[in-house]
Write a protein that holds these residues in place. Structure first.
Motif, mmCIF file in Angstrom:
data_model
loop_
_atom_site.group_PDB
_atom_site.id
_atom_site.type_symbol
_atom_site.label_atom_id
_atom_site.label_comp_id
_atom_site.label_asym_id
_atom_site.label_seq_id
_atom_site.Cartn_x
_atom_site.Cartn_y
_atom_site.Cartn_z
ATOM 1 N N SER A 137 70.270 9.650 -8.482
ATOM 2 C CA SER A 137 69.816 10.169 -9.779
ATOM 3 C C SER A 137 71.035 10.729 -10.518
ATOM 4 C CB SER A 137 68.804 11.306 -9.573
ATOM 5 O OG SER A 137 67.679 10.872 -8.855
ATOM 6 N N PRO A 138 70.984 10.783 -11.850
ATOM 7 C CA PRO A 138 69.896 10.452 -12.767
ATOM 8 C C PRO A 138 69.877 8.973 -13.104
ATOM 9 C CG PRO A 138 71.745 11.279 -14.009
ATOM 10 C CD PRO A 138 72.143 11.370 -12.563
ATOM 11 N N ARG A 139 68.851 8.567 -13.831
ATOM 12 C CA ARG A 139 68.683 7.160 -14.176
ATOM 13 C C ARG A 139 67.981 7.035 -15.522
ATOM 14 N NH1 ARG A 139 64.815 4.330 -10.045
ATOM 15 N NH2 ARG A 139 64.917 2.666 -11.610
ATOM 16 N N ASP A 140 67.953 5.836 -16.026
ATOM 17 C CA ASP A 140 67.164 5.516 -17.207
ATOM 18 C C ASP A 140 65.719 5.341 -16.730
ATOM 19 O OD1 ASP A 140 65.832 4.290 -19.350
ATOM 20 O OD2 ASP A 140 67.603 3.169 -19.968
ATOM 21 N N ILE A 141 64.821 6.222 -17.151
ATOM 22 C CA ILE A 141 63.450 6.188 -16.636
ATOM 23 C C ILE A 141 62.634 5.037 -17.220
ATOM 24 C CG2 ILE A 141 63.360 8.630 -16.044
ATOM 25 C CD1 ILE A 141 61.871 9.115 -18.684
ATOM 26 N N SER A 142 63.206 4.314 -18.190
ATOM 27 C CA SER A 142 62.507 3.147 -18.723
ATOM 28 C C SER A 142 62.810 1.891 -17.913
ATOM 29 C CB SER A 142 62.899 2.919 -20.190
ATOM 30 O OG SER A 142 64.245 2.489 -20.306
ATOM 31 N N VAL A 143 63.818 1.971 -17.040
ATOM 32 C CA VAL A 143 64.185 0.840 -16.180
ATOM 33 C C VAL A 143 63.449 0.999 -14.849
ATOM 34 C CG1 VAL A 143 66.062 -0.333 -14.973
ATOM 35 C CG2 VAL A 143 66.439 0.592 -17.271
ATOM 36 N N LYS A 144 62.559 0.105 -14.566
ATOM 37 C CA LYS A 144 61.698 0.236 -13.390
ATOM 38 C C LYS A 144 62.276 -0.427 -12.140
ATOM 39 C CE LYS A 144 58.656 2.163 -16.104
ATOM 40 N NZ LYS A 144 58.439 3.629 -16.077
#
Length: 285
Positions: A54-61
């Motif tokens: 983490s962290p990450r782009d939360i829109s990328v699944k």
């Protein structure tokens, strides 16, 4: 959630502060520097069996890290052990996708900012320094990502990851509920003292005023954060719940909280580079 607190102890002793100070006193590094840091992270983790980061782009699944672990229980069934914040959002997504820039390469002046518009009144500067630290202070219009850290241990709120562990459990399950706020000069905005207030609820230490109107949290398996892990991986397993919408907080109340809280938090922390290597990310269902 940084690891100088997790290794200072979960949240990095890499100090924090405001974007204005970072931009004014630190030369922004080039894209090449960030690319080199990412390459070092990839090289340091390849074939080593590190868990998702983490962290990450939360829109990328998507994600292909094979060291998966079960998500921790809901935070209502865990003990809150720490609250801290980062200057700019560490995660990207929802209402915080505006890149703040590369910063100084050490976590200052980077991260993601609130996408929305603020009024002239909301952006009015305050008279006294807010959460002042080594690199400056917070200002009206700043974005912060607050981490509500929870543990499966029978722990009480306190300083660092040490507060999340007990003599009985040194490897507790960890969960972080993340909420992004934008600081505004408005006495009618949310009071951070209330947002961070801890009470007992059904036998657990809880921050019962975590916003419940900022969207369904995106849950995923990850790690601790902070710029200490720009070039090496975090070995800690953390279940995340990241809310996609931003809430407005009265900046004056944030200043009050920084002056007195049970977590000994007096300033905002720096941020870790966004993790984008699929081999270091979990799949989001």
């Amino acid at each position: 959630m940084k690891l100088s607190f997790f290794s200072c102890l979960l949240f990095s002793a890499v100090v924090c502060s405001d974007l204005q100070a970072a931009e004014g006193s630190h030369h922004a590094v080039s894209d090449e520097v960030i690319a080199q840091q990412n390459a070092k992270l990839d090289a340091a983790t390849k074939g080593k069996g590190y868990g998702p980061q983490s962290p990450r782009d939360i829109s990328v699944k998507t994600g292909s890290d094979m060291r998966l672990f079960a998500l921790a229980p809901s935070y209502e069934h865990m003990n809150l052990c720490n609250i801290h914040m980062h200057l700019n959002a560490e995660h990207k997504g929802g209402e915080f996708t505006t890149y703040a820039g590369n910063g100084d390469g050490k976590g200052m002046g980077t991260g993601y900012k609130y996408n929305g518009k603020l009024t002239k009144a909301e952006l009015t500067p305050v008279k006294e320094p807010i959460c002042a630290g080594k690199h400056g202070s917070l200002h009206s219009g700043d974005t912060v990502e607050v981490h509500y850290v929870h543990t499966s241990a029978m722990a009480v709120p306190g300083v660092s990851l040490g507060a999340c562990m007990t003599e009985a459990i040194k490897n507790p399950e960890l969960r972080v509920e993340a909420q992004v706020f934008v600081l505004v000069n408005d006495p009618k905005a949310l009071d951070f003292n209330k947002l961070a207030a801890v009470t007992m609820d059904d036998g657990y230490n809880q921050a019962t005023n975590i916003p419940d109107n900022t969207g369904e949290p995106v849950e995923y398996a990850g790690s601790t954060t902070g710029p200490d892990y720009n070039e090496v991986a975090s070995p800690f397993q953390v279940s995340w719940g990241v809310r996609p919408k931003v809430a407005k907080v009265n900046i004056a109340t944030m200043g009050q909280w920084c002056k007195a809280n049970p977590f000994n938090e007096s300033e905002a922390h720096a941020v870790r580079n966004l993790v984008t290597n699929p081999d270091l990310l979990s799949k989001i269902d």
